[in-house]
Design a protein around this motif. Structure first.
Motif, PDB file in Angstrom:
ATOM      1  N   PRO A  76      19.357 -86.335  25.101  1.00  0.00           N
ATOM      2  CA  PRO A  76      19.955 -86.975  26.281  1.00  0.00           C
ATOM      3  C   PRO A  76      21.470 -86.785  26.298  1.00  0.00           C
ATOM      4  CG  PRO A  76      18.472 -88.489  25.137  1.00  0.00           C
ATOM      5  CD  PRO A  76      18.646 -87.282  24.252  1.00  0.00           C
ATOM      6  N   ASN A  78      24.340 -88.303  26.276  1.00  0.00           N
ATOM      7  CA  ASN A  78      25.224 -89.439  25.982  1.00  0.00           C
ATOM      8  C   ASN A  78      25.894 -89.170  24.645  1.00  0.00           C
ATOM      9  OD1 ASN A  78      23.792 -90.894  23.719  1.00  0.00           O
ATOM     10  ND2 ASN A  78      22.172 -90.901  25.273  1.00  0.00           N
ATOM     11  N   LEU A  79      27.039 -89.806  24.421  1.00  0.00           N
ATOM     12  CA  LEU A  79      27.873 -89.493  23.271  1.00  0.00           C
ATOM     13  C   LEU A  79      27.131 -89.655  21.940  1.00  0.00           C
ATOM     14  CD1 LEU A  79      30.572 -88.629  22.103  1.00  0.00           C
ATOM     15  CD2 LEU A  79      31.358 -91.009  22.316  1.00  0.00           C
ATOM     16  N   ASP A  81      23.899 -89.600  21.195  1.00  0.00           N
ATOM     17  CA  ASP A  81      22.835 -88.610  20.971  1.00  0.00           C
ATOM     18  C   ASP A  81      23.397 -87.201  20.757  1.00  0.00           C
ATOM     19  OD1 ASP A  81      20.695 -90.405  21.041  1.00  0.00           O
ATOM     20  OD2 ASP A  81      20.510 -90.261  23.218  1.00  0.00           O
ATOM     21  N   VAL A 136      30.447 -86.041  27.712  1.00  0.00           N
ATOM     22  CA  VAL A 136      29.865 -87.337  27.359  1.00  0.00           C
ATOM     23  C   VAL A 136      30.902 -88.303  26.792  1.00  0.00           C
ATOM     24  CG1 VAL A 136      27.522 -86.412  27.061  1.00  0.00           C
ATOM     25  CG2 VAL A 136      29.097 -86.466  25.093  1.00  0.00           C
ATOM     26  N   SER A 137      32.159 -87.914  26.803  1.00  0.00           N
ATOM     27  CA  SER A 137      33.233 -88.781  26.318  1.00  0.00           C
ATOM     28  C   SER A 137      34.060 -89.272  27.490  1.00  0.00           C
ATOM     29  CB  SER A 137      34.140 -88.000  25.350  1.00  0.00           C
ATOM     30  OG  SER A 137      35.271 -88.782  25.013  1.00  0.00           O
ATOM     31  N   SER A 185      34.952 -92.288  21.676  1.00  0.00           N
ATOM     32  CA  SER A 185      34.587 -93.401  22.562  1.00  0.00           C
ATOM     33  C   SER A 185      35.772 -93.829  23.398  1.00  0.00           C
ATOM     34  CB  SER A 185      34.082 -94.569  21.716  1.00  0.00           C
ATOM     35  OG  SER A 185      32.864 -94.230  21.095  1.00  0.00           O
TER      36      SER A 185
END
Length: 188
Positions: A76, A78-79, A81, A136-137, A185
């Motif tokens: 997926p 997202n960061l 994963d 994703v960041s 993040s």
């Protein structure tokens, strides 16, 4: 056999020599003898021993990047994963390569051509990581790229420790994923 097929055969043979006898045993003459070809054919493909070592290193590196990219297509977006998949694939590839990968790099550490190639390879890793992590960041793309330099450095250090038996593969992968997530993040 085509030139590309011959080159692939020679690289596979070179890898076998390194695995069995170490990097000191890998010469163009030894390669030619083991592959059952004349020395001029080996020299035609690689010119010098450093050229052979770089070609071997580059071949292994390209296969490793293809493996990591394939693993990333399955996770997926997202960061957590993506970072986990990157870290796990990186460490799995290094574990599969074993100490020979590091021995080849160490054998050529003083060679100027190899140092240029290693710099290019690290820059390529930074771009590879950036390509998958920037989307994703929440950080700006230039900040992600800059931080990927540190992430790649950490990946290299952790994989070295893993190959030396100082840390288990899953621990190294977990540490790298954790570092990546924490560093990429949302800013505090």
């Amino acid at each position: 056999m085509s030139k590309d097929e011959r080159r692939a055969q020679l690289l596979a043979t070179a890898w076998d020599i390194v695995r069995e006898y170490g990097t000191d045993a890998l010469t163009l003459g030894a390669l030619a003898q083991r592959a059952g070809i004349s020395k001029p054919i080996a020299y035609n493909h690689f010119q010098t021993r450093p050229g052979l070592m770089i070609a071997l290193y580059e071949d292994i590196n390209q296969r490793r990047l293809q493996t990591v990219a394939a693993a990333l297509r399955e996770v997926p977006a997202n960061l957590a994963d993506v970072a986990g998949a990157l870290a796990s694939a990186y460490m799995a590839c290094h574990a599969a390569l074993g100490p020979e990968w590091h021995a080849i790099g160490a054998a050529l550490r003083g060679d100027a051509e190899m140092q240029r190639y290693q710099r290019t390879m690290i820059d390529g890793y930074v771009e590879f990581y950036h390509r998958f992590l920037a989307p994703v960041s929440p950080l700006r793309s230039d900040e992600v790229r800059r931080r990927c330099v540190g992430i790649v450095g950490a990946a290299e250090a952790l994989s070295d420790a893993m190959v030396l038996g100082r840390v288990r593969e899953e621990v190294a992968a977990g540490d790298l994923a954790s570092l990546t997530v924490a560093w990429l993040s949302a800013p505090a």
